[in-house]
Motif scaffolding. Structure first.
Motif, short mmCIF file in Angstrom:
data_model
loop_
_atom_site.label_atom_id
_atom_site.label_comp_id
_atom_site.label_asym_id
_atom_site.label_seq_id
_atom_site.Cartn_x
_atom_site.Cartn_y
_atom_site.Cartn_z
N ILE A 120 41.84 10.85 28.20
CA ILE A 120 41.46 10.50 29.57
C ILE A 120 39.97 10.16 29.53
CG2 ILE A 120 41.28 11.28 31.97
CD1 ILE A 120 43.41 13.45 31.23
N TYR A 121 39.62 9.00 30.07
CA TYR A 121 38.23 8.54 30.06
C TYR A 121 37.73 8.37 31.50
CZ TYR A 121 38.98 7.23 25.17
OH TYR A 121 39.25 7.25 23.83
N GLY A 122 36.48 8.75 31.74
CA GLY A 122 35.77 8.42 32.97
C GLY A 122 34.80 7.31 32.61
N ILE A 123 34.92 6.14 33.25
CA ILE A 123 34.20 4.93 32.84
C ILE A 123 33.49 4.30 34.04
CG2 ILE A 123 34.49 2.63 31.80
CD1 ILE A 123 37.10 3.73 30.52
N VAL A 124 32.30 3.74 33.81
CA VAL A 124 31.61 2.98 34.85
C VAL A 124 32.43 1.73 35.14
CG1 VAL A 124 29.49 1.77 35.48
CG2 VAL A 124 29.36 3.84 34.07
N ASP A 125 32.68 1.47 36.42
CA ASP A 125 33.54 0.36 36.83
C ASP A 125 32.80 -0.56 37.79
OD1 ASP A 125 35.99 -1.05 36.85
OD2 ASP A 125 36.62 -0.04 38.69
N GLY A 126 31.75 -1.20 37.30
CA GLY A 126 30.93 -2.08 38.13
C GLY A 126 29.47 -1.87 37.78
N THR A 127 28.61 -2.38 38.64
CA THR A 127 27.17 -2.27 38.39
C THR A 127 26.60 -1.07 39.13
OG1 THR A 127 27.05 -4.67 38.17
CG2 THR A 127 24.98 -3.50 38.55
N PRO A 128 26.10 -0.08 38.41
CA PRO A 128 25.52 1.09 39.08
C PRO A 128 24.13 0.78 39.64
CG PRO A 128 25.58 1.42 36.69
CD PRO A 128 26.16 0.08 36.96
N ALA A 129 23.74 1.54 40.62
CA ALA A 129 22.40 1.44 41.22
C ALA A 129 22.02 2.84 41.68
CB ALA A 129 22.42 0.46 42.39
N SER A 130 20.85 2.98 42.25
CA SER A 130 20.38 4.28 42.70
C SER A 130 21.40 4.94 43.62
CB SER A 130 19.04 4.12 43.42
OG SER A 130 18.57 5.36 43.87
N ASN A 131 21.89 6.12 43.26
CA ASN A 131 22.90 6.87 44.02
C ASN A 131 24.17 6.08 44.28
OD1 ASN A 131 21.30 9.25 44.22
ND2 ASN A 131 20.07 8.20 45.75
N ASP A 132 24.52 5.16 43.40
CA ASP A 132 25.73 4.34 43.50
C ASP A 132 26.34 4.23 42.10
OD1 ASP A 132 27.71 2.48 44.01
OD2 ASP A 132 26.35 0.80 44.31
N MET A 133 27.46 4.93 41.87
CA MET A 133 28.07 4.97 40.54
C MET A 133 29.56 4.65 40.63
SD MET A 133 27.45 5.32 37.35
CE MET A 133 25.73 5.73 37.61
N PRO A 134 29.93 3.35 40.62
CA PRO A 134 31.35 3.00 40.66
C PRO A 134 32.05 3.47 39.39
CG PRO A 134 30.01 1.07 40.17
CD PRO A 134 29.06 2.20 40.48
N GLY A 135 33.22 4.05 39.55
CA GLY A 135 33.90 4.60 38.37
C GLY A 135 35.39 4.38 38.39
N ARG A 136 35.98 4.51 37.20
CA ARG A 136 37.43 4.47 37.07
C ARG A 136 37.88 5.56 36.10
NH1 ARG A 136 36.13 -0.29 33.93
NH2 ARG A 136 36.74 -0.04 31.76
N LEU A 137 39.10 5.98 36.26
CA LEU A 137 39.75 6.89 35.32
C LEU A 137 40.77 6.08 34.55
CD1 LEU A 137 40.48 10.22 37.23
CD2 LEU A 137 38.96 9.87 35.28
N SER A 138 40.81 6.30 33.25
CA SER A 138 41.69 5.54 32.38
C SER A 138 42.46 6.53 31.50
CB SER A 138 40.83 4.60 31.53
OG SER A 138 41.62 3.83 30.68
N PHE A 139 43.77 6.35 31.43
CA PHE A 139 44.65 7.24 30.67
C PHE A 139 45.24 6.47 29.50
CE2 PHE A 139 44.28 8.73 34.94
CZ PHE A 139 44.25 10.11 34.85
N TRP A 140 45.10 7.04 28.30
CA TRP A 140 45.49 6.36 27.07
C TRP A 140 46.47 7.23 26.28
CZ3 TRP A 140 42.39 2.04 24.97
CH2 TRP A 140 41.44 1.57 25.88
N THR A 141 47.39 6.60 25.54
CA THR A 141 48.27 7.30 24.62
C THR A 141 48.39 6.50 23.33
OG1 THR A 141 50.30 6.24 25.44
CG2 THR A 141 49.66 8.33 26.48
N THR A 142 48.83 7.17 22.27
CA THR A 142 49.09 6.51 20.99
C THR A 142 50.60 6.40 20.82
OG1 THR A 142 47.08 7.41 20.03
CG2 THR A 142 48.76 6.67 18.49
N ALA A 143 51.08 5.20 20.52
CA ALA A 143 52.51 4.97 20.32
C ALA A 143 52.97 5.59 19.01
CB ALA A 143 52.80 3.47 20.33
N SER A 144 54.24 5.89 18.91
CA SER A 144 54.82 6.41 17.67
C SER A 144 54.62 5.38 16.56
CB SER A 144 56.31 6.68 17.86
OG SER A 144 56.88 7.19 16.67
#
Length: 173
Positions: A120-144
């Motif tokens: 599970i990753y927390g990632i910046v999702d856009g251009t951050p600025a002072s007191n402005d932090m756009p983010g996304r959560l991303s869920f990953w798995t490895t296939a067999s």
């Protein structure tokens, strides 16, 4: 005084260890790693091991808990932080797509514990600025049969959810 099986000792050069009940419980290595429940560093995912390592044979010796006792609605928490600064304490602004924090799950494969199964990753999702932090959560798995993670699900800074399956993206606005 009177407790002869508890104390501090130096098992090797530039290494300090602590015993309790006659058993070594904590070691600080000459590389600055803190080992709890182990006398040697073990790499999980990373090639050289992490700065803080906890090893045990059961949930009571290998688990981490955080408990908050307060008469309000708050609970325990973990905080992950990221700066693009190059010195301790720096607060240099991060950039779009920077990983702010990650939780990676790896299991022993008979060779080592370096191949991730999911993350599970927390990632910046856009251009951050002072007191402005756009983010996304991303869920990953490895296939067999695979050795690397693939993104499977994402919640972006606009609140959109995207399922990634078999080369097709299903977006839920």
């Amino acid at each position: 005084t009177g407790d002869l099986n508890t104390g501090i000792f130096f098992p090797s050069a530039d290494t300090i260890a602590f015993t309790e009940g006659g058993e070594e419980s904590v070691r600080i290595t000459n590389a600055g790693q803190v080992l709890i429940g182990a006398t040697a560093s073990q790499s999980v995912l990373l090639g050289t091991g992490n700065a803080l390592q906890l090893q045990g044979l059961g949930s009571n010796t290998s688990g981490i808990s955080t408990t908050r006792h307060s008469a309000d609605g708050g609970g325990g928490y973990l905080n992950f932080g990221k700066s693009r600064g190059t010195a301790d304490g720096a607060v240099t602004i991060v950039a779009d797509d920077d990983i702010l924090g990650q939780i990676v799950f790896s299991g022993a494969d008979g060779t080592d514990i370096k191949t991730p199964a999911s993350a599970i990753y927390g990632i910046v999702d856009g251009t951050p600025a002072s007191n402005d932090m756009p983010g996304r959560l991303s869920f990953w798995t490895t296939a067999s049969g695979a050795e690397s993670l693939t993104e499977r699900f994402r919640i972006d800074s606009s609140g959109n959810a995207t399922f990634k399956t078999g080369g097709m993206n299903l977006k839920i606005p």
